[in-house]
Scaffold this active site. Structure first.
Site, PDB file in Angstrom:
ATOM      1  CB  ILE A 120     -38.927  56.546 -14.550  1.00 25.42           C
ATOM      2  CG1 ILE A 120     -38.394  55.311 -13.833  1.00 25.42           C
ATOM      3  CG2 ILE A 120     -38.306  56.679 -15.927  1.00 25.42           C
ATOM      4  CD1 ILE A 120     -38.972  54.016 -14.350  1.00 25.42           C
ATOM      5  CB  CYS A 121     -38.272  62.234 -15.457  1.00 20.29           C
ATOM      6  SG  CYS A 121     -38.805  63.618 -16.447  1.00 20.29           S
TER       7      CYS A 121
END
Lengths: 490, 153
Positions: free
Chosen positions: B92-93
Site C-alpha cells: 500500500i502506498c
C-alpha cells in the site's frame, strides 16, 4: 481542576490521569510510579507524553530523512516542539559547517560528472576532427591541403571545426543500410572549394605571389574551361544522378545475372528468390518445390550454413538463405551489432585512404594516356611556397578604385557566384587531386560491386548444384538389409 | 520486563477486545505481538461493495516509534483491492504508513484510514507503475521508499 482556589492555568501536574500518547501507559495522580518518570506537555492540545518516549520519537524521526520534517511537531495540533538542550555556539557552528560541506559535496559530484561527460565529448570531438583533417588531406591531396588547412590547427578557418568532425560521422552514416542519399563526398565538395586559403604567416610569400605572373600560364596542359566539373555542380547534381543511375543499373544487372541462372537450375532447390535491398546486402530466400514439408526444411537448413560462413569470410557478401520474414528481421538486427558494427565503421573510415590510393593509381595510369591526362586535368605542383589567393589575379586595388559603385557590386556578385560555382581561385589553380580521387572512388565502388555480385553468383551456383553423394552398402552387414533379390548379393 | 512495543500492543489489544473494532473491521488473529490479521470491508455505497480484504500488520520491537508494516494479504481466500494506491502484491502506498506515521496513531486508526481510502476511491485501477514495482518490490513494504503523490492518506 477549575475548583482550585487560585485561578491559575493548570499544568501537567494537575491532571488526574496522565496517558502517554506514545507508549499508551497511564499514571494516576494518587498512584505515582516508582521510580517517577518525567511527563511533558509539549504542545497546545491535550496530548501528553513521557519525556523519554517523546525524546526517543524525536531522535528516531530526525535520523530518517523523510520523517525529519515531522519530528518536531505535534501530530495532532501541529504545534512545534521546543527543545531545550546544551546547544552551544560551537555545536551549531559545527552543524552548519557539516551542512555546508555536504552541499559543497553535491556540487563537487555534479561538477565531476559534468567534467567526465565533457572530457569524453571533447575527446571524441578531437579524435573526429583529427580524423577529418586526415580524410580531407587524403581526398584533396597534400598540396591543396597545405593551402586550405595546413597541419597547424591555429590556421584553420572556423568552419573546419564543424566540417571536419562531421566527416567520420558522414562516412559511417553513408554506409548504413538505409538509403539516406547523403554522400560523404558532397559536404566536402560544398564546403572546401569556397574556403579561402589559409593566410600564410610569412608575408613574403604573398608578396612573392603578387609580383609573379599569372598562374594560369604555368602548366603544360591547359585546363579545359569547365573541367574538372565545378564542385558545386558535381556535388549537388552530377554525383546524385550518377549514383542513383548506377544503383538502378546495378540492381537490374544483378537481377538479370542471378535470375537467369535460377531458371536453369534443376537441383533439389527449385526456386531461388532474391530480395534485392537497394543499398544493403542481398538476401537470398530459398524455398524448395517439394511435396514433403520435412524434406523442404532440409535444403533450407543446409543452405543456411555455407551462406553464413562465407559471409564472415568475404568482404561484402551478406548471403544468407532465409526461411521466413522473421529470420530477415533477425538478420537485420545482427548486422548492426558485433563484428558487423566494426566492419561498418572500419569500412567507412578507410574510404578516404582507398580513394587516395585509387587516385594515385589513376595518376600513374595517366602517364600512358593523353585522354586520361585530359580527363583527370592533372597539373604540375605549384612552385614551392606559393599560395594562390582566393580571388583571381586580375583583381587589384587599382582597377577596384576605378570602378563605379554599381560596377563594384556587379563584380563582387559575379566573383561570389564564381566562387560558389567553381570554388576559389586557389581551389581551381591547384592540381585537382580531389577530382581523380572521386573518380577513383567511383571505380573502386564498381569493382567492389562486381566482386560482390560474383560472390553472390558463385554462392548461388553452389547451392543450386548441390547433390548428396550416393554410396553403395559397402561395409554394411547384408543380412540386415531387406533386399529384393537376396541371392544376387554376396 | 516486556518491551515497550508489546506493552503498547497489549493495551491496544485490550482496547479492541473491550470496545470492539470500528465498523467493517474484524480482528482475525493476534496471537503474538509480531503479526496481526484483520478483515476489512467498506460499508455503505462504494466501488468495493461486498468485497472483503485481509490486512496484515507486522510490528517490530520499536513500535510505536517505528511504523507497523501493513499490507493486504494475497492468497487463495483473499485478494488485494484494485485501487490506485494498492499494488497487486498487496503493498500500500499510504503516507501514514511511511513518513507521516506518528505514535499517536494506532492499529485501529490505520485500519480506519485504509477503509476510508478504499471508500473514497473513484476508479478501480492499479497504480500506473504496478508491473515495474511488483517485479522489484521488497518482501517488506517498509523497505520501499514510496513517492507519495496526490492526497495523503
Amino acid at each position: 481542576m477549575a475548583q482550585v482556589p487560585q485561578r491559575r492555568i493548570p499544568t501537567i501536574n494537575d491532571l488526574k490521569v496522565k496517558l502517554c500518547y506514545i507508549c499508551r501507559e497511564e499514571e494516576r495522580y494518587d498512584a505515582p510510579e516508582v521510580p517517577p518518570r518525567a511527563w511533558t506537555h509539549p504542545c497546545n492540545c491535550t496530548l501528553i507524553a513521557h519525556e523519554a518516549c517523546l525524546l526517543q520519537w524525536i531522535q528516531s524521526s530526525q535520523q530518517n530523512r523523510s520523517r525529519a520534517a515531522n519530528a518536531l511537531k505535534c501530530p495532532q495540533c501541529g504545534t512545534a516542539y521546543v527543545l531545550d538542550s546544551k546547544n552551544p555556539l560551537l555545536l551549531r557552528l559545527m552543524n552548519a559547517g557539516n551542512k555546508a560541506l555536504s552541499t559543497m559535496g553535491k556540487f563537487v559530484t555534479m561538477f565531476g560528472l559534468t567534467f567526465v561527460v565533457f572530457s569524453l565529448g571533447t575527446g571524441m570531438y578531437l579524435i573526429s576532427t583529427a580524423y577529418g583533417a586526415y580524410a580531407l588531406r587524403e581526398f584533396v591531396g597534400k598540396e591543396m591541403f597545405d593551402i586550405l588547412l595546413t597541419d597547424d590547427p591555429s590556421n584553420w578557418p572556423w568552419h573546419s571545426f564543424i566540417n571536419l568532425p562531421l566527416i567520420p560521422l558522414a562516412l559511417t552514416v553513408s554506409r548504413l543500410p538505409m538509403d539516406i542519399g547523403i554522400s560523404p563526398i558532397v559536404p566536402v565538395l560544398l564546403a572546401w572549394p569556397t574556403s579561402s586559403p589559409v593566410n600564410s604567416r610569412d608575408p613574403g610569400v604573398l608578396d612573392l605571389w603578387k609580383h609573379s605572373t599569372s598562374l594560369s600560364k604555368r602548366g603544360s596542359h591547359p585546363a579545359l574551361p569547365n573541367w574538372p566539373p565545378p564542385p558545386l555542380l558535381l556535388g549537388l547534381f552530377i554525383y546524385p544522378v550518377v549514383r542513383s543511375g548506377y544503383r538502378a543499373l546495378r540492381t537490374r544487372f544483378s537481377r538479370w545475372i542471378l535470375n537467369s541462372q535460377a531458371e536453369q537450375g534443376n537441383g533439389p532447390i527449385q526456386r531461388v528468390v532474391f530480395a534485392l535491398n537497394d543499398d544493403g546486402p542481398f538476401r537470398i530466400r530459398i524455398g524448395a518445390n517439394l511435396e514433403d514439408p520435412a524434406a523442404e526444411r532440409q535444403p533450407r537448413a543446409d543452405g543456411q550454413e555455407p551462406g553464413g560462413a562465407e559471409d564472415a569470410a568475404a568482404n561484402q557478401g551478406d548471403v544468407d538463405a532465409l526461411p521466413d520474414e522473421a529470420a530477415v528481421a533477425a538478420e537485420n538486427t545482427i548486422r548492426v551489432s558485433g563484428t558487423s558494427l566494426g566492419r561498418l565503421i572500419g569500412g567507412a573510415l578507410i574510404i578516404p585512404r582507398i580513394s587516395s590510393l585509387m587516385g594515385s593509381f589513376l595518376l600513374r595510369m595517366s602517364k600512358h594516356s593523353y585522354i586520361l591526362r585530359r580527363l583527370l586535368a592533372v597539373r604540375p605542383p605549384l612552385p614551392f611556397g606559393m599560395v594562390p589567393p582566393a580571388l583571381p589575379p586580375w583583381y587589384d586595388e587599382k582597377t577596384w578604385r576605378a570602378m563605379s559603385s554599381a560596377k563594384r557590386l556587379g563584380v563582387v556578385g559575379v566573383m561570389g557566384l564564381n566562387v560558389m560555382w567553381k570554388g576559389t581561385y586557389a581551389w581551381a589553380e591547384c592540381d585537382p587531386v580531389w577530382w581523380r580521387n572521386s573518380l577513383g572512388l567511383g571505380l573502386f565502388t564498381v569493382a567492389k560491386d562486381c566482386l560482390h555480385l560474383l560472390h553472390l553468383w558463385l554462392t548461388k551456383r553452389e547451392l543450386e548444384s548441390r547433390r548428396v553423394k550416393n554410396r553403395s552398402f559397402e561395409g554394411v552387414d547384408i543380412r540386415e538389409l531387406d533386399l529384393i533379390n537376396p541371392a544376387s548379393a554376396l | 520486563m516486556a518491551s515497550i512495543s508489546s506493552r503498547r500492543l497489549r493495551k491496544e489489544l485490550n482496547e479492541i477486545n473491550a470496545e470492539g473494532c470500528p465498523c467493517g473491521i474484524k480482528l482475525l488473529n493476534a496471537d503474538n505481538f509480531e503479526v496481526w490479521y484483520f478483515s476489512i470491508e467498506v460499508l455503505g455505497e462504494s466501488l468495493y461493495q461486498g468485497e472483503v480484504f485481509k490486512l496484515m500488520f507486522r510490528f517490530d520491537s520499536n513500535y510505536p516509534i517505528s511504523s507497523p508494516a501493513v499490507q493486504f494479504v494475497i492468497g487463495p481466500d483473499a485478494q488485494a483491492p484494485i485501487h490506485p494506491h494498492v499494488y497487486s502484491n498487496g503493498h500500500i502506498c499510504a503516507s501514514i504508513l511511511g513518513n507521516e506515521w506518528s505514535p499517536v496513531l494506532s492499529v485501529s486508526a490505520v485500519c480506519v484510514t485504509l477503509q476510508s481510502m478504499l471508500a473514497s476511491c473513484k476508479t478501480k485501477e492499479r497504480p500506473v507503475d504496478n508491473d515495474r514495482y511488483v517485479r522489484h518490490a521488497p518482501e517488506n513494504p517498509k523497505k520501499t521508499r514510496f513517492h507519495y503523490d496526490g492526497e495523503s492518506v
